[in-house]
Structures are given as structure tokens and as C-alpha cells.
Motif scaffolding. Structure first.
Motif, PDB file in Angstrom:
ATOM      1  N   ILE A 224     -17.116 -13.969  87.057  1.00 28.54           N
ATOM      2  CA  ILE A 224     -18.183 -13.402  87.881  1.00 28.54           C
ATOM      3  C   ILE A 224     -19.056 -14.513  88.458  1.00 28.54           C
ATOM      4  CG2 ILE A 224     -20.238 -11.951  87.837  1.00 28.54           C
ATOM      5  CD1 ILE A 224     -17.619 -10.425  87.766  1.00 28.54           C
ATOM      6  N   TRP A 225     -19.427 -15.486  87.626  1.00 27.80           N
ATOM      7  CA  TRP A 225     -20.310 -16.539  88.117  1.00 27.80           C
ATOM      8  C   TRP A 225     -19.588 -17.517  89.036  1.00 27.80           C
ATOM      9  CZ3 TRP A 225     -25.207 -15.910  88.247  1.00 27.80           C
ATOM     10  CH2 TRP A 225     -25.821 -15.065  87.321  1.00 27.80           C
ATOM     11  N   LEU A 226     -18.291 -17.684  88.877  1.00 23.74           N
ATOM     12  CA  LEU A 226     -17.543 -18.487  89.846  1.00 23.74           C
ATOM     13  C   LEU A 226     -17.485 -17.789  91.204  1.00 23.74           C
ATOM     14  CD1 LEU A 226     -14.590 -19.910  87.714  1.00 23.74           C
ATOM     15  CD2 LEU A 226     -16.465 -21.197  88.764  1.00 23.74           C
ATOM     16  N   MET A 227     -17.461 -16.476  91.195  1.00 25.45           N
ATOM     17  CA  MET A 227     -17.542 -15.743  92.469  1.00 25.45           C
ATOM     18  C   MET A 227     -18.882 -16.001  93.149  1.00 25.45           C
ATOM     19  SD  MET A 227     -15.756 -12.090  91.438  1.00 25.45           S
ATOM     20  CE  MET A 227     -15.918 -11.444  93.114  1.00 25.45           C
ATOM     21  N   VAL A 228     -19.958 -16.039  92.365  1.00 28.95           N
ATOM     22  CA  VAL A 228     -21.270 -16.355  92.944  1.00 28.95           C
ATOM     23  C   VAL A 228     -21.281 -17.784  93.473  1.00 28.95           C
ATOM     24  CG1 VAL A 228     -23.742 -16.496  92.483  1.00 28.95           C
ATOM     25  CG2 VAL A 228     -22.394 -14.698  91.414  1.00 28.95           C
ATOM     26  N   VAL A 229     -20.628 -18.719  92.755  1.00 27.44           N
ATOM     27  CA  VAL A 229     -20.545 -20.106  93.216  1.00 27.44           C
ATOM     28  C   VAL A 229     -19.843 -20.184  94.571  1.00 27.44           C
ATOM     29  CG1 VAL A 229     -19.445 -22.330  92.738  1.00 27.44           C
ATOM     30  CG2 VAL A 229     -20.665 -21.132  90.922  1.00 27.44           C
ATOM     31  N   LEU A 230     -18.696 -19.532  94.700  1.00 23.19           N
ATOM     32  CA  LEU A 230     -17.972 -19.561  95.978  1.00 23.19           C
ATOM     33  C   LEU A 230     -18.767 -18.870  97.080  1.00 23.19           C
ATOM     34  CD1 LEU A 230     -14.250 -18.896  94.938  1.00 23.19           C
ATOM     35  CD2 LEU A 230     -15.383 -21.066  95.443  1.00 23.19           C
ATOM     36  N   PHE A 231     -19.475 -17.800  96.739  1.00 23.26           N
ATOM     37  CA  PHE A 231     -20.306 -17.129  97.742  1.00 23.26           C
ATOM     38  C   PHE A 231     -21.427 -18.048  98.211  1.00 23.26           C
ATOM     39  CE2 PHE A 231     -23.914 -14.307  98.824  1.00 23.26           C
ATOM     40  CZ  PHE A 231     -23.336 -13.625  99.874  1.00 23.26           C
ATOM     41  N   THR A 232     -22.013 -18.810  97.294  1.00 29.85           N
ATOM     42  CA  THR A 232     -23.063 -19.759  97.664  1.00 29.85           C
ATOM     43  C   THR A 232     -22.500 -20.880  98.539  1.00 29.85           C
ATOM     44  OG1 THR A 232     -24.107 -19.292  95.538  1.00 29.85           O
ATOM     45  CG2 THR A 232     -24.926 -21.185  96.746  1.00 29.85           C
ATOM     46  N   LEU A 233     -21.320 -21.378  98.197  1.00 25.44           N
ATOM     47  CA  LEU A 233     -20.674 -22.403  99.018  1.00 25.44           C
ATOM     48  C   LEU A 233     -20.330 -21.862 100.410  1.00 25.44           C
ATOM     49  CD1 LEU A 233     -18.328 -24.095  96.394  1.00 25.44           C
ATOM     50  CD2 LEU A 233     -20.428 -25.024  97.395  1.00 25.44           C
ATOM     51  N   LEU A 234     -20.000 -20.590 100.476  1.00 29.72           N
ATOM     52  CA  LEU A 234     -19.720 -19.972 101.775  1.00 29.72           C
ATOM     53  C   LEU A 234     -20.969 -19.985 102.648  1.00 29.72           C
ATOM     54  CD1 LEU A 234     -17.764 -18.423 103.610  1.00 29.72           C
ATOM     55  CD2 LEU A 234     -18.467 -16.322 102.453  1.00 29.72           C
ATOM     56  N   ILE A 235     -22.110 -19.659 102.047  1.00 31.90           N
ATOM     57  CA  ILE A 235     -23.368 -19.718 102.793  1.00 31.90           C
ATOM     58  C   ILE A 235     -23.671 -21.154 103.200  1.00 31.90           C
ATOM     59  CG2 ILE A 235     -25.855 -19.322 102.651  1.00 31.90           C
ATOM     60  CD1 ILE A 235     -25.321 -17.003 100.809  1.00 31.90           C
ATOM     61  N   GLU A 236     -23.382 -22.107 102.317  1.00 28.69           N
ATOM     62  CA  GLU A 236     -23.625 -23.520 102.633  1.00 28.69           C
ATOM     63  C   GLU A 236     -22.827 -23.956 103.856  1.00 28.69           C
ATOM     64  OE1 GLU A 236     -23.049 -27.954 100.629  1.00 28.69           O
ATOM     65  OE2 GLU A 236     -21.875 -26.243  99.948  1.00 28.69           O
ATOM     66  N   ILE A 237     -21.541 -23.620 103.892  1.00 25.75           N
ATOM     67  CA  ILE A 237     -20.719 -24.063 105.019  1.00 25.75           C
ATOM     68  C   ILE A 237     -21.130 -23.367 106.311  1.00 25.75           C
ATOM     69  CG2 ILE A 237     -18.843 -22.372 104.808  1.00 25.75           C
ATOM     70  CD1 ILE A 237     -18.463 -26.148 105.416  1.00 25.75           C
ATOM     71  N   LEU A 238     -21.586 -22.129 106.204  1.00 17.33           N
ATOM     72  CA  LEU A 238     -22.075 -21.439 107.402  1.00 17.33           C
ATOM     73  C   LEU A 238     -23.322 -22.115 107.945  1.00 17.33           C
ATOM     74  CD1 LEU A 238     -21.612 -17.690 106.360  1.00 17.33           C
ATOM     75  CD2 LEU A 238     -20.213 -19.012 107.951  1.00 17.33           C
ATOM     76  N   LEU A 239     -24.232 -22.517 107.049  1.00 15.60           N
ATOM     77  CA  LEU A 239     -25.449 -23.188 107.504  1.00 15.60           C
ATOM     78  C   LEU A 239     -25.149 -24.557 108.101  1.00 15.60           C
ATOM     79  CD1 LEU A 239     -27.997 -22.321 104.672  1.00 15.60           C
ATOM     80  CD2 LEU A 239     -28.350 -21.958 107.119  1.00 15.60           C
TER      81      LEU A 239
END
Length: 531
Positions: A224-239
Motif C-alpha cells: 500500500i505504501w509503495l503505491m503511495v510512493v509511486l503516486f507521489t513520484l507521478l506527481i513529481e514528474i508531472l510538476l
């Protein structure tokens, strides 16, 4: 946070299924990150000039956080020997170590090191970090949790660390030495070329694949927390690559770096939280076991002291009667009748001692207590008859006021007789050395709520100066040679029979010990009260 007590043996807390609280926490954090993105997006392309000095601190923070995460994951691998856990640890280690050459080659940061001449080097290293980490996460999600078939865990860990360091060193050397051979990701020090847009697109695709793989797996809290990590990285690359327009050192670019640091810290925080939780539970378990062991030792001490206290009286009487019997026989004209009487009292006291031991044993064995209808008045008369000689020698006047037709109580006759005996003996002992007149008065009567009340009053020293709250505690005594178990035994027995025992001061002097016992509305027809 996790149900450590219900986990299968050998699994860490991170391997336990996620709880509803953890799912809500992960969803709330993801929503908060999206809200922060919406707030930052309108200012994403504003430049943040002269902020290169912050890059070493950022890179150092990423390095420390991801090295700690890799170390904790490798510690879990050392315990579990899971291939998936090792790959995830290697992914964090590679990402953290690659942050060092990324910061060293960043234009305008470390000019003295002569590494900033490679314009494409920073972007190439960033591309490696960006694309390699989700590949390791996908490998973790796809691989099973089977252990390594052979090999020493420390050797595997050291080999993995050495391999990562060697790969980073070779990649850094090649990138710095062959800048012309690298893909042309940068137009200048602050703007990316059209070729760079393939990197974030590939990263977004890998993040999506990783989220799907983890979502399908979702067997543990770590998933579950690795999913949050990838979701955060997704936001990072979008920014960094889209919302900020690919402009380095802009507000959106720095906001993306903040998201990257957040994603690097998530698993570390979860690991530390779970380690703290496990240690806290272990400490509580050790303390509980220590308390239980101490309670068992105290119970054994109380039981042995109670047996010694209760058996001491009949044994002392047996010794006294045996001495008296021998003296009757040693006379010039032996008194056979008196000797027989003394020996008969020895037999009686021997049976009494046996009943005392049996009664104490049944008191500590639940379900093994013999309860019968019992005539308390008859029991009191028997105890006073037994103590008559001692009272006469102490010049104590004994009187009773026993209510006629007292309802029978249901109880263990041996235990209740011992209670009355202890209270009477305590009253007699309390009057030794006090001024006359000395009197002992025992009363019984009906009490409220269908109970029977028994009171034993003496004219002794009373309870003045005595801690009344402690007189029923084990090993607390006011007698020089006392063991402090008699009143504890009395209270335990009375309470086990559904009653209560307490003490008050008498007027003008002395003390009164009272106890109540429940009396059924009607006695069982199958048996008569014991008399």
C-alpha cells in the motif's frame, strides 16, 4: 498500526495485511498531495533564481533517507530471505547513491570539481534514477516471496551493495567522460530539449504499471505504501516535466523535488513506525511476563505462608497434648485416662490439620470447593469450645449473642471454621497484656439483603495506630512473631463465599471484626445444615 499478535510466525509487521486505518491514512495522504499540487500549479513556471545552493542539501537528504530505507529493507531480507525484498532494497540503494553524481554534475553547483562541463550528464543521471526505481518496484510486485534457495544472507547483502556501487561508479565515469555520446536532453543549463519528453512519458508509464502491479498484489501494508510512493513520484514528474514546462529551478521544479523527497521518506517512516510499534509491544510483553512471574511467585509465597500459618495451630496443640500425655504416663502412678484423653486430642488435632490443608488447597482450585448448607451458630460454638482453655488461662470472659433460627449459609465448613478460629485467636492475642476486664463477645444476626452478619469483639489494644487499609494485605502483621497471612486468608475465604470482611474500632477500647455471608431464601431440601 499492525496486528502483530495475529501474524504468522516469521513475518514482519510490513508483511501483514493492511488495516482499514492504514488504507484511510494512505488515501488521506494521497488526497493531501493532490491538494498541494493544485495549489502549486498556477505558480509552477515562475523562476526561482539563485537557488542552486539548495541542491547539495536536497541531494544529501535524499541520499541519507534512501540509504536508511535500503538498510532497513536489507535487514528485513536478512530475516525473511525474500528475493522481492532484496530487489526493493537494491532499488532504494541505487536511487540514493545516484543522487550524489546528479548533484555533483548539476550546472553551477560544484564548479571547482570540474564536473559541470558535462551538460547532458545531469539529465542522463536523472533519467537513470527516474526509470530504474519503478523497474525495481515492478520486479518486487511481480516476484513471489520465496526465499533464496542457498547462500549466506550477509554475503548476498554485501554483494548487492558492492554491485550497486560499482554500477554507479562506472555509469558516472562514462557519463562525465563521454558527454558528446550522451542523448541531447538539454538545450542549455535551464531548458530541456524535445528528446527529454520521452523520459517523463516512459516514467509515467512505468509508474502506472507499478501501481497496477501493486494494486493486483496488495498483500501487505508495504504494498500500500509503495503505491503511495509511486503516486507521489507521478506527481513529481508531472510538476517537473509538464506543469513547470521543463524549466529547471522554477517553483514547479522545486515543488517536484519536494514531492521526490516526500516519496523517498514514506517507506522509511513506515519502517521506523513499525519497528517502534514492534519494540513497544515487545517491551509490554516482557513487562507483562515479568509481572505475571512476580504474581505467581507472590501467590506461591502466600499459599505456602497460609498453609504454614493455618497448620501451625493444630501442630502446636498436638505437641502440647503429647507432652501432657507423656507427663501423665511418667508419674509414679500413671494416669491412663488422662493420657488417653491427651492422645485423643492429638488425633483430633491431626484430623483438623488435614482438613485445614485440604480446605486451603480447594480454596485455590476453582471448581473444587465443597459447599454445603452450614449452621453458623453451631460452628461458632465449636470454635469457642476449642478455644475455651486458652481463654480461661488468659482470664478472658467469653460471651455470645447468637440469634435463634439463623438461616443456614452455603459454604465450605473447614474454611469457614478456620476463618472464625483465626478471628477468635486474633482477639485473644490482642488482649494479652492489657488491663482487665478482658472480654470476648461473638454475635450473629440476620442482616440486610438476606445476609448473615457475624461480629467478633474484643477489649484489646484496638486498631489505633494501625494502618486499617493494610491489615488484610499478605505479610502485613502487627505481631512480633506473626506471618501476616491469617487476615488475608480470612478475607479471601469470605469473599470467595460471596461475603465481605471488615474491621472497626470498638468503644471504649478494642476492635470488632465483622463479616457477612449470603443466606439463601430457602435451604436445599436434600440436606440438613451441618451442625
Amino acid at each position: 498500526m499492525s496486528s502483530f499478535e495475529t501474524m504468522p510466525s516469521g513475518l514482519s509487521p510490513l508483511a501483514s495485511p493492511p488495516t482499514r486505518y492504514q488504507l484511510r491514512l494512505a488515501a488521506s495522504l494521497s488526497a493531501l498531495l493532490v491538494l498541494a499540487l493544485l495549489v502549486t500549479a498556477p505558480y509552477a513556471r515562475q523562476p526561482a533564481a539563485s537557488t542552486e545552493a539548495l541542491l547539495p542539501a536536497y541531494a544529501a537528504a535524499v541520499l541519507v533517507v534512501e540509504l536508511l530505507t535500503a538498510a532497513l529493507l536489507m535487514a528485513l531480507f536478512y530475516v525473511q530471505r525474500s528475493r522481492a525484498m532484496l530487489l526493493l532494497a537494491v532499488g532504494y540503494l541505487l536511487s540514493g547513491v545516484m543522487a550524489v553524481p546528479w548533484a555533483l554534475t548539476f550546472p553551477g553547483v560544484f564548479d571547482a570539481l570540474m564536473l559541470d562541463g558535462a551538460l547532458q550528464g545531469t539529465a542522463s543521471i536523472a533519467a537513470i534514477r527516474r526509470l530504474s526505481f519503478p523497474l525495481f518496484v515492478i520486479a518486487y510486485a511481480v516476484l513471489s516471496d520465496r526465499e533464496f534457495p542457498s547462500g549466506s544472507a550477509p554475503r548476498i547483502i554485501l554483494g548487492s551493495i558492492a554491485s550497486v556501487l560499482a554500477v554507479v561508479a562506472l555509469a558516472t565515469w562514462f557519463i562525465v567522460s563521454h558527454d558528446d555520446a550522451l542523448p541531447q536532453f538539454m538545450v542549455d543549463a535551464h531548458n530541456v530539449s524535445g528528446l527529454w519528453r520521452f523520459v517523463p512519458a516512459a516514467a509515467v508509464a512505468l509508474y502506472g504499471v507499478g501501481l497496477i502491479a501493486l494494486g493486483l498484489r496488495r498483500r501487505s501494508m508495504l504494498d500500500i505504501w509503495l503505491m503511495v510512493v509511486l503516486f507521489t513520484l507521478l506527481i513529481e514528474i508531472l510538476l517537473i516535466s509538464y506543469i513547470s514546462g521543463g524549466i529547471r529551478l522554477s517553483v514547479g521544479w522545486w515543488a517536484g523535488r519536494f514531492y521526490g523527497l516526500t516519496s523517498a521518506s514514506l517507506v522509511l517512516l513506515v519502517l521506523l513506525s513499525e519497528a517502534t510499534t514492534v519494540h513497544a509491544r515487545l517491551a509490554r510483553s516482557v513487562l507483562a511476563e515479568r509481572r505475571a512471574r512476580q504474581n505467581r511467585l507472590t501467590a506461591m509465597e502466600a499459599l505456602s505462608a497460609s498453609i504454614a500459618h493455618e497448620v501451625n495451630q493444630p501442630l502446636a496443640s498436638m505437641v502440647t497434648n503429647a507432652s501432657a500425655g507423656l507427663r501423665w504416663l511418667e508419674r509414679d502412678q500413671p494416669h491412663i485416662d488422662e493420657a488417653k484423653a491427651a492422645f485423643g486430642r492429638i488425633v483430633t488435632e491431626g484430623h483438623h490439620a488435614s482438613k485445614v490443608v485440604t480446605g486451603i488447597r480447594t480454596m485455590f482450585l476453582k471448581g473444587a470447593q465443597e459447599r454445603v448448607p452450614l449452621d453458623l451458630n453451631h460452628l461458632i460454638d465449636a470454635v469457642l469450645t476449642q478455644c475455651n482453655d486458652e481463654a480461661r488461662l488468659g482470664r478472658i470472659s467469653v460471651s455470645t449473642a447468637l440469634e435463634a433460627d439463623l438461616p443456614p449459609v452455603i459454604g465450605n465448613p473447614v474454611q469457614l471454621r478456620q476463618v472464625v478460629t483465626n478471628l477468635v485467636d486474633n482477639a485473644v492475642d490482642a488482649m494479652r497484656g492489657t488491663a482487665e476486664p478482658r472480654f470476648l463477645r461473638v454475635t450473629s444476626q440476620r442482616h440486610e439483603f438476606g445476609e448473615v452478619l457475624v461480629a467478633i469483639a474484643d477489649s484489646g489494644a484496638g486498631l489505633a495506630g494501625v494502618d486499617k487499609d493494610r491489615i488484610f494485605e499478605p505479610f502485613f502483621t502487627t505481631k512480633p512473631d506473626g506471618m501476616g497471612m491469617g487476615l488475608m486468608f480470612c478475607q479471601s475465604t469470605i469473599e470467595a463465599h460471596g461475603g465481605r470482611l471488615w474491621a472497626v474500632d470498638d468503644v471504649p477500647r478494642g476492635a470488632i471484626f465483622r463479616f457477612t455471608l449470603p443466606a439463601p431464601a430457602t435451604a436445599p431440601r436434600s440436606s440438613e445444615p451441618i451442625r
